[in-house]
Design a protein around this motif. Structure first.
Motif, PDB file in Angstrom:
ATOM      1  N   PRO A 176       0.826  -1.215   0.000  1.00 42.71           N
ATOM      2  CA  PRO A 176       0.000   0.000   0.000  1.00 42.71           C
ATOM      3  C   PRO A 176       0.861   1.266   0.000  1.00 42.71           C
ATOM      4  O   PRO A 176       2.026   1.254   0.392  1.00 42.71           O
ATOM      5  CB  PRO A 176      -0.796  -0.094   1.296  1.00 42.71           C
ATOM      6  CG  PRO A 176      -0.629  -1.467   1.795  1.00 42.71           C
ATOM      7  CD  PRO A 176       0.566  -2.046   1.159  1.00 42.71           C
ATOM      8  N   ARG A 177       0.264   2.347  -0.429  1.00 44.75           N
ATOM      9  CA  ARG A 177       0.989   3.618  -0.562  1.00 44.75           C
ATOM     10  C   ARG A 177       1.593   4.078   0.767  1.00 44.75           C
ATOM     11  O   ARG A 177       2.723   4.560   0.805  1.00 44.75           O
ATOM     12  CB  ARG A 177       0.050   4.676  -1.111  1.00 44.75           C
ATOM     13  CG  ARG A 177       0.714   6.006  -1.366  1.00 44.75           C
ATOM     14  CD  ARG A 177      -0.228   6.943  -2.099  1.00 44.75           C
ATOM     15  NE  ARG A 177       0.338   8.244  -2.311  1.00 44.75           N
ATOM     16  CZ  ARG A 177       1.134   8.569  -3.321  1.00 44.75           C
ATOM     17  NH1 ARG A 177       1.457   7.651  -4.199  1.00 44.75           N
ATOM     18  NH2 ARG A 177       1.599   9.789  -3.434  1.00 44.75           N
ATOM     19  N   MET A 178       0.866   3.930   1.856  1.00 47.91           N
ATOM     20  CA  MET A 178       1.379   4.361   3.162  1.00 47.91           C
ATOM     21  C   MET A 178       2.610   3.551   3.556  1.00 47.91           C
ATOM     22  O   MET A 178       3.559   4.088   4.119  1.00 47.91           O
ATOM     23  CB  MET A 178       0.281   4.213   4.225  1.00 47.91           C
ATOM     24  CG  MET A 178       0.664   4.776   5.554  1.00 47.91           C
ATOM     25  SD  MET A 178       1.009   6.531   5.405  1.00 47.91           S
ATOM     26  CE  MET A 178       1.566   6.895   7.034  1.00 47.91           C
ATOM     27  N   GLY A 179       2.621   2.275   3.251  1.00 51.40           N
ATOM     28  CA  GLY A 179       3.786   1.446   3.534  1.00 51.40           C
ATOM     29  C   GLY A 179       5.002   1.893   2.749  1.00 51.40           C
ATOM     30  O   GLY A 179       6.118   1.921   3.273  1.00 51.40           O
ATOM     31  N   LYS A 180       4.793   2.272   1.489  1.00 50.95           N
ATOM     32  CA  LYS A 180       5.902   2.762   0.662  1.00 50.95           C
ATOM     33  C   LYS A 180       6.462   4.061   1.221  1.00 50.95           C
ATOM     34  O   LYS A 180       7.681   4.258   1.264  1.00 50.95           O
ATOM     35  CB  LYS A 180       5.439   2.977  -0.775  1.00 50.95           C
ATOM     36  CG  LYS A 180       5.146   1.702  -1.524  1.00 50.95           C
ATOM     37  CD  LYS A 180       4.689   1.994  -2.939  1.00 50.95           C
ATOM     38  CE  LYS A 180       4.331   0.717  -3.662  1.00 50.95           C
ATOM     39  NZ  LYS A 180       3.895   0.951  -5.038  1.00 50.95           N
TER      40      LYS A 180
END
Length: 73
Positions: free
Chosen positions: A39-43
């Motif tokens: 997910p974007r937040m993890g990146k």
């Protein structure tokens, strides 16, 4: 000439090595995250942590340069 500037050459080489390593780590992380649909937040979190590592080495270099120019270290 070369012996007189050996320390400077070593320092530049070490800094270029760190630049290469951080770049390679960034590309590796990018590839792994894209293959696993992170997910974007993890990146964002992973790249922020990688940036903090790079910023630490940059800050160390700046502090070392300032101290050596003032005769502290």
């Amino acid at each position: 000439m070369l012996v007189e500037h050996l320390e400077l050459i070593e320092a530049i080489g070490l800094n270029l090595f760190f630049l290469f390593i951080f770049g390679f780590i960034g590309l590796s992380i990018y590839d792994v995250m894209n293959r696993n649909d992170v997910p974007r937040m993890g990146k964002v979190v992973v790249y922020f942590v990688l940036f903090l590592g790079c910023a630490g080495f940059i800050a160390k270099g700046i502090i070392q340069f300032i101290w050596e120019s003032q005769g502290v270290g």
